[in-house]
Design an enzyme around this catalytic site. Structure first.
Site, PDB file in Angstrom:
ATOM      1  N   ASP A  67       0.838  -1.199   0.000  1.00  0.00           N
ATOM      2  CA  ASP A  67       0.000   0.000   0.000  1.00  0.00           C
ATOM      3  C   ASP A  67       0.877   1.254   0.000  1.00  0.00           C
ATOM      4  O   ASP A  67       2.088   1.180   0.220  1.00  0.00           O
ATOM      5  CB  ASP A  67      -0.955   0.011   1.201  1.00  0.00           C
ATOM      6  CG  ASP A  67      -0.308  -0.500   2.483  1.00  0.00           C
ATOM      7  OD1 ASP A  67       0.883  -0.192   2.710  1.00  0.00           O
ATOM      8  OD2 ASP A  67      -0.967  -1.185   3.273  1.00  0.00           O
ATOM      9  N   ASP A 136      -8.706  -4.091  14.310  1.00  0.00           N
ATOM     10  CA  ASP A 136     -10.064  -4.305  13.801  1.00  0.00           C
ATOM     11  C   ASP A 136     -10.107  -5.360  12.698  1.00  0.00           C
ATOM     12  O   ASP A 136     -11.118  -5.533  12.036  1.00  0.00           O
ATOM     13  CB  ASP A 136     -10.656  -2.993  13.276  1.00  0.00           C
ATOM     14  CG  ASP A 136      -9.813  -2.356  12.172  1.00  0.00           C
ATOM     15  OD1 ASP A 136      -8.783  -2.951  11.780  1.00  0.00           O
ATOM     16  OD2 ASP A 136     -10.177  -1.257  11.707  1.00  0.00           O
ATOM     17  N   HIS A 138      -8.155  -5.413   9.906  1.00  0.00           N
ATOM     18  CA  HIS A 138      -7.830  -4.985   8.551  1.00  0.00           C
ATOM     19  C   HIS A 138      -6.472  -5.511   8.111  1.00  0.00           C
ATOM     20  O   HIS A 138      -5.577  -5.725   8.931  1.00  0.00           O
ATOM     21  CB  HIS A 138      -7.905  -3.461   8.399  1.00  0.00           C
ATOM     22  CG  HIS A 138      -6.766  -2.705   9.001  1.00  0.00           C
ATOM     23  ND1 HIS A 138      -6.841  -2.036  10.207  1.00  0.00           N
ATOM     24  CD2 HIS A 138      -5.502  -2.488   8.545  1.00  0.00           C
ATOM     25  CE1 HIS A 138      -5.693  -1.445  10.456  1.00  0.00           C
ATOM     26  NE2 HIS A 138      -4.861  -1.709   9.470  1.00  0.00           N
ATOM     27  N   GLU A 143     -10.069  -1.704   5.248  1.00  0.00           N
ATOM     28  CA  GLU A 143     -10.760  -1.523   6.523  1.00  0.00           C
ATOM     29  C   GLU A 143     -11.987  -2.437   6.595  1.00  0.00           C
ATOM     30  O   GLU A 143     -12.421  -2.993   5.574  1.00  0.00           O
ATOM     31  CB  GLU A 143     -11.188  -0.059   6.674  1.00  0.00           C
ATOM     32  CG  GLU A 143     -10.054   0.956   6.583  1.00  0.00           C
ATOM     33  CD  GLU A 143      -9.242   1.086   7.871  1.00  0.00           C
ATOM     34  OE1 GLU A 143      -9.441   0.277   8.788  1.00  0.00           O
ATOM     35  OE2 GLU A 143      -8.407   1.998   7.949  1.00  0.00           O
TER      36      GLU A 143
END
Length: 261
Positions: A67, A136, A138, A143
């Protein structure tokens, strides 16, 4: 997926670095997908030590980026291209010519995303993709509620993610970009071997959801359950919520050594 529970982050780094070294012995020009952040640093440090000792040869290896921030110049010290140059390419002696990454400064970001997917395919695909995981669930910047079929695309960062990353920008959240380019979950799943490293108690819930929960977009990393060769390496703290932890320890302890991970 295979779950390997190790004593600590250093042991996890050594295990994954050995898997990379083994891959490079069989395929010297392997394309290694790498992630940024503090979690994978023990992997890069262990692999660099192997290169220095002659136990690994990265002279023909290629590196693929997971990324990148949108809008940061490539030479900005906190662009992920710059971070990976410092933390991966230079320690491993890999030239920038062997680096593949999306163009976060492109005027047409969508075209840059599509171009990066094509670049990965034309390079023969990622042989081993190293992943971290967020609290979370991800992976990359996918996300919660990201499509499990998503391709490389632009994503808007949550405010919490920007706050978390402000530590890399002198503590100033206003300097943190709002957008990133990330390989999509569908793109990530095309790598031949996925290796997720998670350490620390704060990752325990996410690891349990990834490994033992349902495959669901609310926990993007759970998509690894769909992959034919996915390995989750966790320290004791990150394994703390796994109901099948004893089973995972037993299966790994009795695994033929020649299989590796």
């Amino acid at each position: 997926m295979e779950v390997v529970i190790v004593p600590d982050a250093a042991a996890g780094g050594e295990l994954i670095a050995e898997a990379m070294a083994r891959l490079l012995r069989s395929k010297p020009d392997a394309l290694l997908g790498v992630a940024t952040g503090s979690t994978p640093l023990p992997v890069y440090e262990a692999l660099a030590a192997k290169v220095r000792s002659g136990a690994a040869d990265t002279s023909r290896a290629r590196i693929a980026q997971l990324d990148e921030y949108v809008g940061l110049p490539a030479d900005h010290p906190e662009s992920y291209r710059s971070v990976l140059r410092r933390e991966v390419l230079e320690p491993l002696g890999i030239p920038m010519e062997a680096f593949l990454g999306p163009d976060g400064t492109a005027e047409d970001v969508q075209a840059a995303c599509e171009a990066y997917d094509r670049t990965l395919a034309e390079a023969g695909g990622v042989d081993l993709q190293l992943l971290g995981i967020g609290t979370d669930g991800h992976i990359g910047f996918n996300e919660p509620c990201s499509s499990l079929a998503s391709r490389t695309r632009i994503k808007t960062l949550t405010e919490q993610t920007r706050v978390d990353n402000a530590r890399f920008f002198d503590g100033d959240v206003d300097q943190v970009p709002h957008h990133v380019i990330t390989q999509g979950i569908g793109t990530i799943l095309e790598a031949r071997h996925l290796v997720l490293l998670a350490t620390g108690e704060g990752k325990a819930d996410a690891v349990a959801a990834t490994v033992e929960g349902p495959v669901a977009a609310v926990c993007p990393a759970s998509a690894l359950q769909l992959h034919p060769h996915a390995t989750v390496v966790v320290d004791e703290a990150a394994a703390g919520k796994l109901k099948l932890a004893d089973y995972f320890r037993h299966t790994y302890a009795n695994k033929p050594e020649w299989q590796g991970i």
